[in-house]
Scaffold this motif. Structure first.
Motif, PDB file in Angstrom:
ATOM      1  N   ASN A 253      26.997 -37.253  -4.307  1.00 26.33           N
ATOM      2  CA  ASN A 253      25.589 -36.890  -4.440  1.00 26.33           C
ATOM      3  C   ASN A 253      24.778 -38.155  -4.686  1.00 26.33           C
TER       4      ASN A 253
ATOM      5  N   ALA B   7      21.770 -38.423  -5.429  1.00 23.56           N
ATOM      6  CA  ALA B   7      20.787 -38.291  -6.514  1.00 23.56           C
ATOM      7  C   ALA B   7      21.359 -38.750  -7.849  1.00 23.56           C
ATOM      8  N   ASN B   8      22.676 -38.564  -8.044  1.00 24.34           N
ATOM      9  CA  ASN B   8      23.306 -38.954  -9.305  1.00 24.34           C
ATOM     10  C   ASN B   8      23.974 -40.319  -9.249  1.00 24.34           C
ATOM     11  N   SER B   9      23.954 -40.953  -8.085  1.00 32.90           N
ATOM     12  CA  SER B   9      24.695 -42.209  -7.940  1.00 32.90           C
ATOM     13  C   SER B   9      24.110 -43.312  -8.820  1.00 32.90           C
ATOM     14  N   GLU B  10      22.802 -43.381  -8.918  1.00 35.17           N
ATOM     15  CA  GLU B  10      22.195 -44.448  -9.721  1.00 35.17           C
ATOM     16  C   GLU B  10      22.573 -44.312 -11.192  1.00 35.17           C
ATOM     17  N   ARG B  11      22.570 -43.091 -11.698  1.00 40.60           N
ATOM     18  CA  ARG B  11      22.957 -42.873 -13.097  1.00 40.60           C
ATOM     19  C   ARG B  11      24.426 -43.202 -13.318  1.00 40.60           C
ATOM     20  N   ILE B  12      25.269 -42.813 -12.356  1.00 39.05           N
ATOM     21  CA  ILE B  12      26.707 -43.067 -12.497  1.00 39.05           C
ATOM     22  C   ILE B  12      26.987 -44.561 -12.494  1.00 39.05           C
TER      23      ILE B  12
ATOM     24  N   SER C  21      24.149 -47.377  -3.226  1.00 40.74           N
ATOM     25  CA  SER C  21      23.199 -46.479  -2.557  1.00 40.74           C
ATOM     26  C   SER C  21      23.221 -46.679  -1.051  1.00 40.74           C
TER      27      SER C  21
ATOM     28  N   SER D 298      31.827 -41.576 -13.759  1.00 38.92           N
ATOM     29  CA  SER D 298      31.754 -40.119 -13.937  1.00 38.92           C
ATOM     30  C   SER D 298      32.734 -39.586 -14.972  1.00 38.92           C
TER      31      SER D 298
ATOM     32  N   ILE E 145      30.925 -37.907 -17.681  1.00 36.77           N
ATOM     33  CA  ILE E 145      29.874 -36.997 -17.217  1.00 36.77           C
ATOM     34  C   ILE E 145      30.471 -35.767 -16.555  1.00 36.77           C
ATOM     35  N   ASP E 146      31.295 -35.982 -15.541  1.00 42.70           N
ATOM     36  CA  ASP E 146      31.898 -34.887 -14.775  1.00 42.70           C
ATOM     37  C   ASP E 146      33.340 -35.279 -14.491  1.00 42.70           C
TER      38      ASP E 146
ATOM     39  N   SER F 209      34.873 -34.196 -10.909  1.00 45.12           N
ATOM     40  CA  SER F 209      34.483 -35.074  -9.800  1.00 45.12           C
ATOM     41  C   SER F 209      35.119 -36.449  -9.942  1.00 45.12           C
TER      42      SER F 209
END
Length: 695
Positions: A183, A185-190, A214, A239, A242-243, A246
């Motif tokens: 995803n 959208a979550n790559s920058e946070r990860i 990105s 991750s 976080i998850d 995944s």
């Protein structure tokens, strides 16, 4: 004029000349035997090499001057270590038991117990753990506590769960040819989480890492190359907190891809991929798997010449700095794995030319977190070689090592404290790196002073669970006691600094290096409290437990370590309470007769009023303290109901007026007991090990 006769020295004489004590010319036959027609009796026996004399008891000078450093480590010793002259003969092996000596050198030495052993992993396999590992320290502490304080000190829950290898909470996903979805959208946070949690190493250019990930996600194709494996590993590590589901999917695919590409051309990407696999498995509490996969990264680094800075300089200044940092990052991972498990490292500085310091234009060393971490772990490696490969450590050797630690502290510790004192979310990687470097420094201090702490602990504790020792301050100013206090101070500083960052929510919940060193500090604080080094240590022990409980939410090892630390703290507090009661009874016996607080003769047994705990007709003990009498009941009961016989000191104290406490005989017995303690069960019993604590 004839030339003067030149005397030649013969290396070996014949047997006849040796017997008759005459000079032999070394010929066969020699001139002496030939002149007597004894050609057949001229025989040369092989030369026997003389053995060095083995002194029974070393003198004060030789016990400290002659060090038993292995020959393999003498050449690699740093010039900063002030070692004594090494004799040419191999030093004798020192006995495991403490010898009875009254000379001054006994106060300057301490035995280094062999603590290596085999432990069970999650699958029941036996895994080797070396002398310097925190787990070996725990096994020794548990043996001392259960044999001298409380047989039930550690609950079964502290031994059944594996402390070596833990499987992931999510089952391994079957490997298929499909790439796991990412995803964007979550790559920058990860990626930001990855950067902030990996302050221990410097594998990439973090300034452009987010943009590169990105771009890779936007242009993602079905290509299976090393770059894709690295990117998936970055997402897997980011991750983990976080998850986890995944994260497991990313890791399994990336690991399979990296292994499939291992037979091709080796490059920097190969080293980076397996270094990331090592990091992931360390954070997932799979330290044995990390130890194995790191070997691939180390061999690949040697294959492409990362250990030679002159080779790295051929690629330009930017790539040169990147390759040097990659090698230093591998050294950090290797030394952590080696020290935390007590195993030989996979990499060496013998043929390495990559410098671990950077100088500015003025010749001053620039501040660099990676360099500071490499330097302190290198000092720790030297401690392992010079202390834990021996059977004794002297104050002279300790002073040489402490000089290196003081130099590192004066140069780096104030700068690291500035980084920690000014926290910010944008500075997460530097804060993590500074905390891990400081924790490694504190652990190095604990490692070099640990033998002295264990000696003081065994000297202060009773020989069995049936007796209680009264604390004595007669040796608090000795060299061994000061070093033992330094070990406790380092553990206290580590627990306080780590908990401070946790309270500010600046540390991730997966920090394998901090968790491992913090576990050792919790053990040191627990035994320090148990040994009577101060009741303030209870506060610091609770700090270490709180920090371990914070990491325990995502770290299975930290959860196990926190249970062990709690059990040790509980046993220490119970023992101190019993000791205080015993000391109060001893004081009461000597002071109660001043004002008649306690009668000399107790009333007849039939006139005594029965209490709730004593039924009519029940037998009453004539001497000794009742087993069912709690501390609250004892302190709240009236003095006239206490039998003076209950306050007898027993045979553990010398009742002779003016007798010293403790006596020299008791000190000698303490030395014998500490030396006779079974600290290396792997060698005893022909390799058979009692696995009752681990099943």
């Amino acid at each position: 004029m004839p030339s003067p006769m030149i005397r030649t020295r013969v290396a070996n004489a014949c047997d006849a000349c040796k017997q008759r004590k005459v000079k032999c010319d070394g010929n066969l036959p020699c001139s002496y035997c030939k002149s007597r027609r004894g050609n057949l009796i001229c025989h040369f026996s092989p030369v026997t090499r003389r053995r060095a004399k083995r002194p029974h008891l070393p003198s004060p000078e030789s016990s400290t001057a002659h060090s038993s450093i292995p020959s393999s480590t003498r050449a690699d010793a740093s010039p900063g270590i002030s070692a004594a002259p090494i004799p040419t003969a191999v030093p004798p092996r020192i006995s495991d038991d403490f010898t009875r000596r009254s000379d001054v050198s006994a106060e300057e030495e301490a035995d280094v117990p062999r603590e290596a052993r085999l432990l069970c992993d999650a699958q029941g396999k036996l895994i080797f753990v070396g002398d310097c590992a925190p787990l070996s320290l725990f096994q020794t502490v548990r043996q001392i506590v259960t044999s001298r304080i409380d047989p039930n000190a550690f609950t079964p829950q502290t031994g059944r769960v594996s402390m070596l290898e833990n499987a992931s909470s999510h089952p391994l996903i079957p490997v298929n040819n499909r790439e796991p979805p990412v995803n964007i959208a979550n790559s920058e946070r990860i990626v930001s989480v990855f950067i902030s949690t990996c302050g221990l190493v410097d594998l990439f250019d973090n300034a452009h890492l987010t943009d590169n990930i990105s771009t890779w996600i936007a242009e993602q194709t079905t290509s299976k190359d090393a770059a894709s494996s690295i990117n998936y590993l970055i997402l897997a590590i980011g991750s983990q907190s976080i998850d986890e589901e995944s994260s497991t999917a990313y890791f399994q695919y990336a690991k399979t891809l990296a292994l499939s590409l291992l037979g091709g051309d080796l490059g920097i990407e190969t080293v980076q991929a397996f270094a990331l696999i090592t990091l992931y498995m360390l954070r997932a509490c799979q330290i044995n798997g990390a130890f194995l996969f790191f070997g691939i990264a180390a061999r690949a680094a040697y294959s492409i010449g990362l250990h030679r800075t002159e080779v790295n300089s051929r690629f330009g200044p930017k790539v040169h700095a990147h390759r040097d940092n990659l090698w230093k990052s591998l050294r950090v991972l290797d030394l952590f794995l080696s020290i935390s498990m007590g195993r030989p490292p996979s990499m060496s500085d013998v043929d390495c030319t990559v410098p671990c310091r950077t100088l500015d234009s003025d010749g001053q060393e620039q501040f660099d977190l990676l360099n500071s971490t490499v330097q302190i772990l290198s000092i720790t490696e030297e401690i392992v070689l010079q202390v834990y490969s021996r059977r004794k450590i002297s104050l002279q050797l300790t002073e040489g090592i402490s000089r290196q630690l003081r130099d590192w502290s004066n140069k780096w510790l104030p700068r690291l404290k500035v980084v920690v004192a000014e926290p910010s979310r944008e500075n997460g990687a530097n804060i993590t790196g500074a905390c891990q470097a400081m924790s490694s420094y504190y652990y190095a201090v604990m490692l070099v002073t640990r033998p002295f702490l264990m000696y003081e602990l065994c000297k202060r504790l009773p020989e069995s669970t049936a007796t209680i020792n009264t604390p004595s301050s007669s040796s608090d100013n000795s060299g061994r006691a000061r070093l033992a206090n330094a070990c406790i101070d380092a553990a206290s500083l580590m627990a306080e600094s780590v908990l401070d960052l946790i309270n500010q929510q600046l540390l991730d919940r997966r920090m394998p290096l901090i968790v491992s060193w913090l576990f050792a500090s919790s053990l040191v604080l627990g035994v320090g409290l148990l040994g009577g080094f101060g009741r303030i240590l209870e506060k610091y022990a609770e700090m270490s437990i709180s920090a371990l409980e914070y990491f325990a939410e995502n770290d299975a090892h930290a959860m196990q370590y926190s249970l062990i630390a709690k059990s040790l703290l509980s046993s220490a507090l119970k023992y101190l309470e019993r000791r205080d009661i015993n000391e109060r009874l001893r004081i009461t016996e000597s002071s109660s007769q001043l004002f008649g607080l306690m009668p000399k003769e107790r009333p007849p047994r039939e006139d005594r009023i029965p209490t709730e705990t004593t039924q009519p007709g029940a037998p009453v003990a004539d001497s000794g303290m009742p087993q069912n009498l709690s501390s609250h009941e004892l302190l709240s009961s009236p003095f006239h109901d206490i039998d003076p016989a209950l306050l007898s000191l027993g045979c553990s104290f010398d009742s002779t007026p003016g007798a010293p406490f403790p006596g020299r005989e008791q000190q000698d017995q303490t030395d014998q007991v500490f030396g006779a303690l079974n600290l290396f069960p792997l060698l005893d019993g022909n390799g058979h090990i009692d696995l009752a604590h681990y099943l």
